[in-house]
Design a protein around this motif. Structure first.
Motif, PDB file in Angstrom:
ATOM      1  N   GLU A   1       4.735  -2.107  -3.881  1.00 35.67           N
ATOM      2  CA  GLU A   1       4.744  -3.516  -3.512  1.00 35.67           C
ATOM      3  C   GLU A   1       3.502  -3.817  -2.676  1.00 35.67           C
ATOM      4  O   GLU A   1       3.549  -3.899  -1.463  1.00 35.67           O
ATOM      5  N   ARG A   2       2.391  -3.971  -3.347  1.00 37.92           N
ATOM      6  CA  ARG A   2       1.117  -4.177  -2.673  1.00 37.92           C
ATOM      7  C   ARG A   2       0.499  -5.496  -3.094  1.00 37.92           C
ATOM      8  O   ARG A   2       0.813  -6.071  -4.138  1.00 37.92           O
ATOM      9  N   ASP A   3      -0.411  -5.935  -2.252  1.00 42.25           N
ATOM     10  CA  ASP A   3      -1.160  -7.150  -2.558  1.00 42.25           C
ATOM     11  C   ASP A   3      -2.079  -6.861  -3.745  1.00 42.25           C
ATOM     12  O   ASP A   3      -2.890  -5.924  -3.686  1.00 42.25           O
ATOM     13  N   PRO A   4      -1.975  -7.615  -4.837  1.00 40.31           N
ATOM     14  CA  PRO A   4      -2.766  -7.293  -6.034  1.00 40.31           C
ATOM     15  C   PRO A   4      -4.270  -7.427  -5.837  1.00 40.31           C
ATOM     16  O   PRO A   4      -5.043  -6.775  -6.536  1.00 40.31           O
TER      17      PRO A   4
ATOM     18  N   ALA B   1       3.436  -8.356   2.983  1.00 38.46           N
ATOM     19  CA  ALA B   1       4.149  -8.693   4.219  1.00 38.46           C
ATOM     20  C   ALA B   1       5.580  -8.180   4.206  1.00 38.46           C
ATOM     21  O   ALA B   1       6.116  -7.755   5.235  1.00 38.46           O
ATOM     22  N   GLN B   2       6.222  -8.183   3.037  1.00 35.78           N
ATOM     23  CA  GLN B   2       7.619  -7.761   2.950  1.00 35.78           C
ATOM     24  C   GLN B   2       7.764  -6.273   3.313  1.00 35.78           C
ATOM     25  O   GLN B   2       8.686  -5.891   4.030  1.00 35.78           O
ATOM     26  N   VAL B   3       6.865  -5.423   2.820  1.00 36.19           N
ATOM     27  CA  VAL B   3       6.925  -3.986   3.115  1.00 36.19           C
ATOM     28  C   VAL B   3       6.689  -3.745   4.604  1.00 36.19           C
ATOM     29  O   VAL B   3       7.369  -2.910   5.230  1.00 36.19           O
ATOM     30  N   LEU B   4       5.746  -4.471   5.196  1.00 35.60           N
ATOM     31  CA  LEU B   4       5.483  -4.297   6.621  1.00 35.60           C
ATOM     32  C   LEU B   4       6.711  -4.665   7.449  1.00 35.60           C
ATOM     33  O   LEU B   4       7.070  -3.968   8.400  1.00 35.60           O
ATOM     34  N   GLU B   5       7.380  -5.742   7.096  1.00 32.11           N
ATOM     35  CA  GLU B   5       8.587  -6.137   7.812  1.00 32.11           C
ATOM     36  C   GLU B   5       9.695  -5.099   7.646  1.00 32.11           C
ATOM     37  O   GLU B   5      10.447  -4.810   8.589  1.00 32.11           O
TER      38      GLU B   5
ATOM     39  N   ARG C   1      -6.488   4.205  12.923  1.00 31.35           N
ATOM     40  CA  ARG C   1      -6.115   5.611  12.839  1.00 31.35           C
ATOM     41  C   ARG C   1      -5.378   5.861  11.526  1.00 31.35           C
ATOM     42  O   ARG C   1      -4.859   4.926  10.913  1.00 31.35           O
ATOM     43  N   PRO C   2      -5.288   7.135  11.088  1.00 28.17           N
ATOM     44  CA  PRO C   2      -4.583   7.418   9.828  1.00 28.17           C
ATOM     45  C   PRO C   2      -3.129   6.961   9.835  1.00 28.17           C
ATOM     46  O   PRO C   2      -2.583   6.608   8.788  1.00 28.17           O
ATOM     47  N   ASP C   3      -2.492   6.972  11.010  1.00 28.64           N
ATOM     48  CA  ASP C   3      -1.074   6.596  11.083  1.00 28.64           C
ATOM     49  C   ASP C   3      -0.861   5.094  11.226  1.00 28.64           C
ATOM     50  O   ASP C   3       0.283   4.634  11.173  1.00 28.64           O
ATOM     51  N   ASP C   4      -1.920   4.327  11.435  1.00 24.76           N
ATOM     52  CA  ASP C   4      -1.771   2.884  11.546  1.00 24.76           C
ATOM     53  C   ASP C   4      -1.515   2.276  10.163  1.00 24.76           C
ATOM     54  O   ASP C   4      -1.944   2.814   9.139  1.00 24.76           O
ATOM     55  N   THR C   5      -0.832   1.151  10.145  1.00 25.05           N
ATOM     56  CA  THR C   5      -0.473   0.487   8.885  1.00 25.05           C
ATOM     57  C   THR C   5      -1.060  -0.917   8.876  1.00 25.05           C
ATOM     58  O   THR C   5      -0.972  -1.641   9.866  1.00 25.05           O
ATOM     59  N   ILE C   6      -1.639  -1.303   7.742  1.00 27.84           N
ATOM     60  CA  ILE C   6      -2.209  -2.634   7.600  1.00 27.84           C
ATOM     61  C   ILE C   6      -1.663  -3.272   6.330  1.00 27.84           C
ATOM     62  O   ILE C   6      -1.466  -2.602   5.315  1.00 27.84           O
ATOM     63  N   ALA C   7      -1.385  -4.549   6.405  1.00 26.28           N
ATOM     64  CA  ALA C   7      -0.848  -5.293   5.261  1.00 26.28           C
ATOM     65  C   ALA C   7      -1.461  -6.687   5.242  1.00 26.28           C
ATOM     66  O   ALA C   7      -1.855  -7.232   6.275  1.00 26.28           O
TER      67      ALA C   7
END
Length: 566
Positions: A394-397, A404-408, A463-469
Motif C-alpha cells: 500500500e504505497r503511493d504510486p 497515509a493509511q499505513v503510517l496511521e 535513520r534506517p528505522d525512521d518511517t516516511i509516508a
C-alpha cells in the motif's frame, strides 16, 4: 475379648510413649555476651541467645549483627561422637571473613580455623570446617570465637562428614554455575534487543538479570573461584549493592512492562517513590561503607518486605485492567518475589526459611525465562510491524513511499496496550512551501519529479528505522523514535537540506523550502489526537513563513512554538 485386646494395645502404647527415653539433643549453641574482645573463653558470661538442634543432621540457625567485640559461642552436645566417626563441625554463613578461634571439645588450647575463601578446607564454598580430633566426649564443651569483622547476618552450624559435605558442595556449585550462566545469557540477549530497538524495557530487564545473577553467585560463595569476582566475594557491600540495584531495575522495568503510566498513573508515582527510596538507601551504603555494615542490611530487607506485597497487588490490578503482559509478570515473578521476601524475613530473623536461598536461585531462572519469552515475543511483534510497513504494497504510486493509511496503522500498533509503550517517538508533518506555484509555473510533470526528489532528499537525513509516508498532495509524514531534542534536530536538518541547494529538473533550477509541524507522542494518547497536534503545529509553521519548524506543546490545542524561521 475385643475390649481386652484394645485395652492391652492402649496400655502398650502408653508404656512406649511414657517410658521411652527422650532423644539426646545433637547440638546446643549459646551466644555469650561479652563487653570486650576477649582472647580466652569467658567464664560466667551471660547467655545472649540459646539454640538447639535435636537431630544429628539438623542445623542450628541464628543471626549475629556485626559487632566490634565479636562473639563467643559455647557448644555442647548430649550425643557422643567417637574420634573415628569422621564427623566435623561445619559453620556456614551468608558472609564469612577471617579466621575463627576454636577450642575443640574438652581441649585446653585453641586452634585458628581459616574460612574457605582464605585457606580453609578447599571443598567448602563458604564457611569454616572445624575438626573433632578427639570426637565429642559426653558433657564436653567447645568454644568458638567469631571476630567482629567475621560476624554475619546469618549462621548455620551442624555436624557433617567429608563425603556428605563434598556431595552437597559439589551439587550446589554445579547448580549455581548453571543458574548464573543461564541468567547472564538471557541478560546479554536482552541487551542485544535493546541495541536493536533502543527501548529501556529491554535494557532494564537485562540489567536486572545481570545484577541478580551476580548477587546469587556472590551469596552462594562460588564467586571466590571465578576470575574477576574473587575480590568482590569478601566485601559484603558488593552483594548488598547488587541486590538493591536489582530491585531498582526491577521496579523501573515493572512500570513499563505493566503499562502503569497509562493504566494507573497514581500507582506509578508510588512505585517511583519506592524506587527512589532504594536509590537513597544505596547511596548511604556507598558513601558510608563500613560505618553502616552493622545495620544497613536491615533497612534494605525492610524495603524489600514492603515492596513485594505492593508489587504483587499492583500486578494483579494491572492484570484486571487489561495490561497485556501482566499474566506473564504474575506467572514469572510471583514465586520469585515470595521467595525474596522469605529470604529477607529469614535474614532479619522473622522466620525460619532455610529453603529460600536455594529456591531463590531456581525461581530466578524460571522467572527470567518466562519474562524473557514475553519480551522476545514483544520484540518479534514490533519487528514484524516495522518489516510489514517497509514491505507494504500500500504505497503511493508516484513516490513509492508508504501512504497515509499505513503510517496511521503503524502508529496504532505502537500505541496499543500490547506494545509496552515503546520509547517516545516524534511525528513530523513536512509541507513543501509554494508547491502549488511550481505546478502552475512548470507543469505537473515537473511537480511530480520535484516530489520524488524531495522524498529522496529527506530520506538522506533519516535513520534506517525512521518511517516516511506521503500523506496528501505535497505533505509528507515522518515517524522517528527519539526524544524531543533529537526530533527538533531532525526537523532542522530536513529544513537545511532543502535550503542548502536548489532542485534541478529539466534544466529548471527550483528553490524550495519546507514548513514542519512536530508533535511528540504522549503515553495513552490516541493516534488521531497526535495527528491533530501535529497539524496544529504545521499550521503555525506555515503562518510563520517559509522554512519554519513549529513544535506542539502538550495536549489539546495548545499554541505551538516556532523554533526556526527565515
Amino acid at each position: 475379648m475385643r475390649k481386652a485386646v484394645w485395652a492391652l494395645t492402649i496400655a502398650m502404647l502408653c508404656a512406649l510413649l511414657l517410658g521411652a527415653p527422650a532423644a539426646a539433643q545433637s547440638l546446643k549453641v549459646e551466644v555469650l555476651m561479652t563487653e570486650t574482645d576477649l582472647q580466652t573463653p569467658p567464664v560466667g558470661a551471660p547467655v545472649l541467645r540459646s539454640m538447639v538442634a535435636e537431630r544429628p543432621h539438623d542445623f542450628v540457625r541464628f543471626s549475629l549483627p556485626r559487632r566490634e567485640a565479636g562473639y563467643w559461642l559455647r557448644l555442647t552436645s548430649q550425643r557422643t561422637i567417637k574420634p573415628g566417626d569422621g564427623q566435623m563441625l561445619v559453620v556456614r554463613g551468608s558472609r564469612a571473613m577471617g579466621p575463627l578461634l576454636y577450642y575443640p571439645p574438652g581441649a585446653a588450647t585453641a586452634r585458628e580455623i581459616d574460612d574457605a575463601e582464605h585457606g580453609g578446607v578447599p571443598l567448602m564454598r563458604r564457611g569454616w570446617v572445624m575438626p573433632l580430633p578427639n570426637g565429642w566426649p559426653t558433657s564436653s564443651v567447645a568454644y568458638v570465637r567469631i571476630k567482629g569483622r567475621a560476624a554475619m547476618s546469618e549462621i548455620r552450624l551442624n555436624f557433617a562428614s567429608i563425603p556428605e559435605l563434598a556431595r552437597q558442595e559439589r551439587g550446589d556449585a554445579r547448580f549455581m554455575a548453571a543458574a548464573f550462566t543461564a541468567m547472564m545469557l538471557m541478560a546479554v540477549a536482552m541487551v542485544g534487543v535493546w541495541v536493536a530497538f533502543r527501548d529501556f524495557v529491554y535494557l532494564g530487564y537485562g540489567a536486572y538479570l545481570a545484577c541478580m545473577a551476580t548477587y546469587l553467585l556472590l551469596r552462594s560463595g562460588d564467586a571466590s573461584e571465578m576470575w574477576g569476582l574473587a575480590g568482590l566475594a569478601s566485601e559484603p557491600a558488593v552483594g548488598w549493592a547488587l541486590a538493591t540495584l536489582a530491585t531498582i531495575f526491577q521496579l523501573g522495568f515493572s512500570v513499563r512492562f505493566l503499562d502503569l503510566p497509562r493504566l494507573m498513573p497514581r500507582i506509578t508515582w508510588a512505585l517511583r517513590i519506592v524506587q527512589w527510596a532504594n536509590i537513597g538507601w544505596l547511596l548511604v551504603l556507598l558513601l558510608l561503607r563500613e560505618h553502616v555494615y552493622g545495620w544497613w542490611y536491615i533497612g534494605g530487607n525492610i524495603l524489600l518486605l514492603l515492596g513485594v506485597p505492593l508489587m504483587l497487588v499492583i500486578a494483579v490490578a494491572a492484570w484486571r485492567k487489561g495490561a497485556p503482559y501482566a499474566g506473564y509478570y504474575l506467572l514469572g515473578w510471583t514465586p520469585m518475589l515470595v521467595l525474596a521476601a522469605a529470604l529477607a524475613a529469614n535474614i532479619l530473623g522473622l522466620q525460619d526459611a532455610e529453603w529460600a536461598e536455594r529456591g531463590l536461585a531456581l525461581t530466578a531462572v524460571l522467572e527470567s525465562a518466562v519474562l524473557a519469552l514475553a519480551l522476545s515475543q514483544h520484540a518479534a511483534n514490533r519487528h514484524r510491524i516495522v518489516l510489514l510497513a517497509r514491505q507494504s504494497v500500500e504505497r503511493d504510486p508516484l513516490t513509492g513511499a508508504l501512504n497515509a493509511q499505513v503510517l496511521e496503522q503503524m502508529l496504532q500498533a505502537w500505541s496499543s496496550p500490547g506494545s509496552l509503550n515503546v520509547n517516545n517517538y516524534a511525528l513530523l508533518l513536512v509541507d513543501l512551501d509554494g508547491f502549488a506555484e511550481v505546478n502552475a509555473r512548470y507543469g505537473r510533470a515537473v511537480g511530480d519529479a520535484l516530489l520524488q526528489q524531495a522524498l529522496s532528499r529527506m530520506r538522506g537525513v533519516l535513520r534506517p528505522d525512521d518511517t516516511i509516508a506521503r500523506m496528501d498532495g505535497d505533505c509528507f509524514g515522518i515517524v522517528s523514535e527519539c526524544e524531543r531534542g533529537e526530533s527538533e534536530l531532525l526537523a532542522r536538518r530536513i529544513g537545511e537540506t532543502f535550503a542548502q541547494r536548489p532542485f534541478r529538473i529539466d534544466s529548471h533550477e527550483i528553490v524550495m523550502s519546507v514548513s514542519i509541524g512536530l508533535a511528540m507522542s504522549q503515553r495513552g494518547e490516541p493516534v488521531p489526537d497526535l495527528f491533530e497536534r501535529a497539524r496544529l503545529a504545521l499550521r503555525h509553521a506555515v503562518a510563520a513563513g517559509r522554512n519554519a519548524v513549529s513544535v506542539a506543546q502538550g495536549g489539546g490545542r495548545d499554541v505551538a512554538v516556532v523554533l526556526q524561521a527565515q
